[in-house]
Design a protein around this motif. Sequence first.
Motif, short mmCIF file in Angstrom:
data_model
loop_
_atom_site.label_atom_id
_atom_site.label_comp_id
_atom_site.label_asym_id
_atom_site.label_seq_id
_atom_site.Cartn_x
_atom_site.Cartn_y
_atom_site.Cartn_z
N MET A 1 0.55 -0.65 -0.01
CA MET A 1 -0.30 0.27 0.06
C MET A 1 0.57 1.35 -0.59
O MET A 1 1.73 1.23 0.41
N PHE A 2 0.57 2.25 -0.97
CA PHE A 2 1.23 3.10 -1.08
C PHE A 2 0.63 4.95 0.01
O PHE A 2 -0.58 5.11 -0.78
N GLN A 3 1.40 5.38 1.10
CA GLN A 3 0.50 6.66 1.72
C GLN A 3 1.54 7.42 2.15
O GLN A 3 2.14 6.92 1.97
N PHE A 4 1.35 8.74 1.63
CA PHE A 4 2.02 9.55 2.33
C PHE A 4 2.00 9.47 3.59
O PHE A 4 3.83 10.28 3.73
N LYS A 5 1.61 9.60 4.49
CA LYS A 5 1.53 9.39 5.95
C LYS A 5 2.95 8.33 6.44
O LYS A 5 3.43 8.61 7.38
N ASP A 6 2.57 7.05 5.38
CA ASP A 6 3.51 6.34 6.05
C ASP A 6 5.78 6.58 5.20
O ASP A 6 6.33 5.80 5.58
N ILE A 7 5.83 7.85 4.20
CA ILE A 7 6.44 8.09 3.66
C ILE A 7 7.98 8.68 5.07
O ILE A 7 7.02 10.16 5.37
N LEU A 8 9.11 8.44 5.41
CA LEU A 8 10.18 9.22 6.54
C LEU A 8 9.99 10.53 5.84
O LEU A 8 11.00 10.55 4.69
N GLY A 9 9.72 11.68 6.55
CA GLY A 9 10.90 12.93 6.08
C GLY A 9 10.08 12.93 5.04
O GLY A 9 9.24 13.37 4.91
N GLN A 10 11.38 14.17 4.08
CA GLN A 10 10.39 14.74 2.87
C GLN A 10 9.32 15.58 2.95
O GLN A 10 8.27 15.95 2.12
N MET A 49 -0.67 7.26 -7.68
CA MET A 49 -1.54 6.90 -7.11
C MET A 49 -2.93 7.40 -6.76
O MET A 49 -4.30 7.34 -6.97
N ALA A 50 -2.75 8.36 -6.08
CA ALA A 50 -3.46 9.21 -5.47
C ALA A 50 -4.14 10.35 -6.22
O ALA A 50 -6.23 10.28 -6.25
N ILE A 51 -3.79 10.50 -7.49
CA ILE A 51 -4.74 11.80 -8.08
C ILE A 51 -5.21 10.98 -8.90
O ILE A 51 -5.99 11.34 -9.98
N GLU A 52 -5.41 9.16 -8.97
CA GLU A 52 -5.73 8.49 -10.21
C GLU A 52 -7.14 7.80 -8.99
O GLU A 52 -8.07 7.33 -10.37
N CYS A 53 -6.57 8.33 -8.01
CA CYS A 53 -7.46 7.81 -7.17
C CYS A 53 -9.32 7.49 -7.26
O CYS A 53 -9.79 8.76 -7.54
N GLU A 54 -10.10 7.07 -7.37
CA GLU A 54 -11.35 7.45 -7.79
C GLU A 54 -11.97 7.68 -6.74
O GLU A 54 -13.75 8.32 -5.86
N ASN A 55 -12.06 7.01 -5.40
CA ASN A 55 -12.11 7.12 -3.73
C ASN A 55 -11.76 7.51 -2.81
O ASN A 55 -11.52 7.16 -1.29
N ARG A 56 -10.30 8.73 -3.08
CA ARG A 56 -9.38 8.79 -2.36
C ARG A 56 -9.87 9.46 -0.79
O ARG A 56 -11.05 10.24 -0.65
N LYS A 57 -9.35 9.33 -0.31
CA LYS A 57 -9.42 10.36 1.58
C LYS A 57 -8.81 11.12 1.86
O LYS A 57 -7.97 10.98 1.86
N GLY A 63 -6.88 2.57 -1.63
CA GLY A 63 -6.64 1.66 -2.28
C GLY A 63 -7.57 0.24 -2.57
O GLY A 63 -6.59 -1.01 -3.02
N VAL A 64 -8.59 0.68 -2.57
CA VAL A 64 -9.15 -0.42 -2.50
C VAL A 64 -10.60 -0.14 -4.34
O VAL A 64 -11.11 -0.99 -4.83
N CYS A 65 -10.49 0.85 -4.61
CA CYS A 65 -11.27 0.87 -5.88
C CYS A 65 -10.08 -0.18 -6.88
O CYS A 65 -9.53 0.04 -6.95
N HIS A 66 -11.03 0.57 -7.71
CA HIS A 66 -10.65 -0.54 -9.86
C HIS A 66 -9.52 0.50 -10.24
O HIS A 66 -7.98 -0.50 -10.51
N SER A 67 -9.28 1.70 -10.13
CA SER A 67 -8.49 2.49 -10.27
C SER A 67 -6.58 1.74 -8.94
O SER A 67 -5.46 1.67 -9.67
N CYS A 68 -7.29 2.45 -8.03
CA CYS A 68 -6.09 1.92 -6.95
C CYS A 68 -5.63 0.45 -7.32
O CYS A 68 -3.96 -0.46 -7.20
N ARG A 69 -6.73 -1.02 -7.42
CA ARG A 69 -6.66 -1.97 -7.48
C ARG A 69 -5.28 -2.48 -9.00
O ARG A 69 -4.24 -3.57 -8.98
#
Length: 330
Positions: A1-10, A49-57, A63-69
């Motif tokens: 899974m790709f999440q901004f909150k899990d990326i350290l620093g930057q 992944m985020a900007i293509e997500c159909e149900n972004r939070k 992580g579960v919509c068709h685009s994310c899958r």
Amino acid sequence: MFQFKDILGQDAVKEHLARAIEETHISHAYILSGETGMGKKLLAKTFAMAIECENRKGIEPCGVCHSCRQFLTDNHPDIIYVTHEKPGSIGVDDIREKLVEDVQIKPYANPYKIYIVDEAGKMTVQAQNALLKTIEEPPAYAVILLLAANSEAFLPTILSRCIMLPLKPLPDEVVKGYLSEHLHMAKQQADICCAFARGNLGKAISLARSEAFMDMYQSVLRILKGAKEMSVPMMIESLRVLKDGNRDFMECLELMKLWYRDVMVFKATQDANVLIFIHELTAIRETANYSSFHGIDTVIDAIDKARIRLNANVGFDLVMELLLLTIKEL
């Protein structure tokens, strides 16, 4: 899974990308620059992944919509990884076929068509010029993410038309914390990997998992600690084994420099808490006691000269002899 909150620093880069997502103000071209291992590809993938997500939070992909899958199975038709045939460069044919011509085809199902160009600094001048017109007059749906070690490889005309997002080294404590928590590394090993990585988490993880690196570390320390007793030919032979073992020999020199940096710092402060090689305190103290500040500085300078000479293809044995004689004179 790709999440901004899990990326350290930057934080500055993530803040910029988050604002672009929240305001739906996506630029047509970005340059993410930084050493290999600093997270360029992870940031680019998470953003895509985020900007293509159909149900972004918020800014995070669901992580579960068709685009994310599709993305998570490497089967997304509108997120394209631009690869290249030649290992040393990205040629004009690669850019024309996989980006310039392809971008004229509208997205299949998503609002954007995203191109991730890894090692984009390897683009030839011709390839960059071929890309320039697309960056100057992009289709509204096009997003181009150029990932490079540094921005100096790009033409000024490319730089002036892209959003620059340079990645920064992480604080040492963040890197050490990750190695300790996720890889369960002992403190002394984490300290060494962190010192070598210089804020590059990916490099620190690679070193931590490398048995060859730890073997090199033990071998170099054995040579440095035994410098008074070992003969120069014996020391050269030990170093040659490391060189011929498919190890980056510059790491050996870097390790030597870190050792004498510790000797210098301890001689000046008598404070063990600031040492990288704190577990070698007895040997550090002994070396500091019989060394002068000038002598330590001379050795550090000799290590730098050895690096320059090896890069200039001066003979290995000669370079090592000059360096090791300086160390023994200490």
